[in-house]
Design an enzyme around this catalytic site. Structure first.
Site, PDB file in Angstrom:
ATOM      1  N   THR A  13       0.838  -1.215   0.000  1.00 37.20           N
ATOM      2  CA  THR A  13       0.000   0.000   0.000  1.00 37.20           C
ATOM      3  C   THR A  13       0.867   1.258   0.000  1.00 37.20           C
ATOM      4  OG1 THR A  13      -1.614  -1.229   1.272  1.00 37.20           O
ATOM      5  CG2 THR A  13      -1.860   1.148   1.269  1.00 37.20           C
ATOM      6  N   LYS A  97       8.178   1.268  11.960  1.00 37.60           N
ATOM      7  CA  LYS A  97       8.180   1.597  13.404  1.00 37.60           C
ATOM      8  C   LYS A  97       8.627   0.428  14.268  1.00 37.60           C
ATOM      9  CE  LYS A  97       4.164   0.340  11.778  1.00 37.60           C
ATOM     10  NZ  LYS A  97       3.302   0.688  10.689  1.00 37.60           N
ATOM     11  N   GLY A 126       1.795   8.376  10.493  1.00 43.52           N
ATOM     12  CA  GLY A 126       1.551   8.471   9.040  1.00 43.52           C
ATOM     13  C   GLY A 126       1.895   9.812   8.426  1.00 43.52           C
ATOM     14  N   ILE A 128       1.347  12.857   9.577  1.00 44.52           N
ATOM     15  CA  ILE A 128       1.604  14.010  10.471  1.00 44.52           C
ATOM     16  C   ILE A 128       3.107  14.242  10.574  1.00 44.52           C
ATOM     17  CG2 ILE A 128       1.378  14.931  12.823  1.00 44.52           C
ATOM     18  CD1 ILE A 128      -1.019  13.195  13.265  1.00 44.52           C
ATOM     19  N   ASP A 193       1.503  -1.786  17.604  1.00 45.93           N
ATOM     20  CA  ASP A 193       1.883  -0.741  16.644  1.00 45.93           C
ATOM     21  C   ASP A 193       2.033   0.617  17.361  1.00 45.93           C
ATOM     22  OD1 ASP A 193       1.824   0.261  13.631  1.00 45.93           O
ATOM     23  OD2 ASP A 193       0.387   1.505  14.702  1.00 45.93           O
ATOM     24  N   LYS A 197       5.470   3.037  18.196  1.00 49.19           N
ATOM     25  CA  LYS A 197       5.527   4.459  17.862  1.00 49.19           C
ATOM     26  C   LYS A 197       5.845   5.311  19.095  1.00 49.19           C
ATOM     27  CE  LYS A 197       2.390   3.819  13.951  1.00 49.19           C
ATOM     28  NZ  LYS A 197       0.977   3.746  13.534  1.00 49.19           N
TER      29      LYS A 197
END
Ligand code: HSE
Length: 425
Positions: A13, A97, A126, A128, A193, A197
């Site tokens: 993606t 990450k 993502g 930001i 996830d 981060k």
């Protein structure tokens, strides 16, 4: 025009988003792209098949390439591939990450030793911009606290569960179709996830080493529509929030878990796959970054931004020190505190028999364990003569709450402790 040559590892993606975005930047030349499966159908109009390889080592060892762009994810073989790339004197842009949280220190050391740069804006939140602002623009600050909605998939799921009363499974499927969730959504829904981060953000913010294994991590799989609706009645929204704070004694409290967020808090209003990062620093005060936290094009925006920044650095070889703040690694020591030593407010959903004095029993057990109750709400009583009782505690020690839960479970009037969720203060 002098072109900068890049090699891309991964064409999922995000990789496809990067290739599409780079069409507007002819100064960047994609020399090679490594994929796992050459026959997979991809959402790209025109792709020069001759640059596709299924051997990623060909890409990281390719002497023509200046920058390796890693958007494949995972730790193996990616860790070894990036070490090989650094040893072949290539700068790196990565969105990984998990790799940064687990092996970032080793990669940054290797890069610094060779005067190479690793940029990773896409790895956190993502689209930001947060890494470069934190490392560079806010470098005059002492950051004491970070609160973030850092996972788009779980925020999307919790939003849709609240807004549309949709089931967890249906919403998860939608999130995967929209390209937010990882191929294996375990990392998203279990909170891993977000933990990767916040680990990287805390390293930068506190200028220190952080052990990912010591970050308390709890996902959203046990959150029910009943919790969401009781929380709403009491003026809260349930969110998966990653938090990191450090005190004067250099004790760092870093964790990821669902929380009840007061509807007055900006984090309660962050919906769908949007992410938010709230930072508290001195002298700046509080700053909040909000934007698209997942998905093909927002993530590509950050990856391509990093590629263009590195490309300008490479072209400007005489002035190669402008990114030196990005290369700085943490050197302070902090002690990561255990969740059982933290103090929080708690939402407890108790299913109890409709006996006389049951609220008193709950109050006594809480009191006996040093817990003061802030709010009690009873719903039910249904055909089974069972009462649903919601308790919000005042600030209490986690260990005391765990002890109270044990005592409640052992009481004959209590059928079940259905949920225990911390409240964000
Ligand atoms: N799966 C992640 C999320 C996106 O849902 O936020 C990439 O980090």
């Amino acid at each position: 025009m002098k072109r900068v040559n890049i090699g891309i590892i991964g064409l999922g993606t995000v990789g496809c988003g990067v290739v599409k975005t780079l069409k507007a930047f002819p100064e960047i030349n994609i020399v090679q792209i490594a994929v796992r499966n050459k026959n997979k159908k991809r959402n790209l109009d025109s792709l020069d098949e001759s640059i596709i390889t299924d051997n990623a080592y060909d890409v990281v060892n390719n002497p023509e390439i200046d920058i390796i762009v890693e958007v494949a994810g995972g730790v193996e073989p990616t860790f070894d591939l990036l070490k090989t790339a650094l040893k072949s004197d290539k700068h790196i842009v990565t969105a990984n990450k998990e790799l940064l949280a687990k092996h970032g220190d080793e990669l940054f050391q290797l890069a610094n030793d060779r005067n190479l740069i690793i940029l990773y804006e896409a790895a956190i939140a993502g689209g930001i911009p947060i890494i470069m602002p934190l490392k560079m623009t806010l470098c005059a600050n002492k950051i004491s606290r970070i609160e973030g909605i850092l996972n788009g998939t779980t925020n999307y799921i919790l939003t849709k569960m609240k807004e549309n009363n949709e089931s967890y499974d249906d919403v998860l499927k939608e999130a995967q179709e929209l390209g937010y969730a990882e191929t294996d959504p375990t990392n998203d829904v279990m909170g891993y996830d977000a933990a990767y981060k916040i680990c990287t953000l805390a390293k930068i913010a506190f200028n220190s080493q952080i052990d990912i294994n010591k970050i308390y991590t709890e996902g959203i799989t046990k959150i029910t529509d009943e919790d969401i609706s009781f929380a709403n009645e009491l003026g809260y929204t349930i969110k998966l929030v990653a938090q990191a704070s450090v005190n004067e004694k250099s004790e760092a409290d870093i964790r990821v878990h669902p929380v009840l967020v007061s509807n007055d808090n900006v984090l309660a209003k962050i919906s769908n796959a949007t992410n938010a990062v709230k930072l508290c620093g001195t002298p700046v005060g509080e700053v909040c970054f909000i934007g698209p936290g997942a998905g093909e094009m927002p993530t590509a925006s950050s990856v391509v931004g990093d590629i263009l920044i590195l490309a300008s650095e490479i072209k400007n070889a005489n002035n190669s020190k402008s990114l030196s703040l990005m290369m700085k690694t943490g050197n302070k020591n902090v002690t990561q505190v255990d969740i059982s030593n933290t103090i929080n407010e708690y939402y407890i959903l108790i299913f109890a028999k409709n006996n006389k004095g049951v609220i008193g029993t709950i109050g006594k057990i809480c009191g006996d364990n040093n817990i003061s109750i802030q709010t009690v709400m009873q719903r039910g009583i249904e055909n089974d003569n069972m009462a649903k009782i919601v308790v919000i505690t005042s600030k209490s020690q986690e260990l005391d709450v765990k002890n109270a839960i044990c005592d409640l479970k052992n009481n004959e009037s209590i059928c079940e402790i259905k949920s225990l969720i911390r409240v964000l203060n």
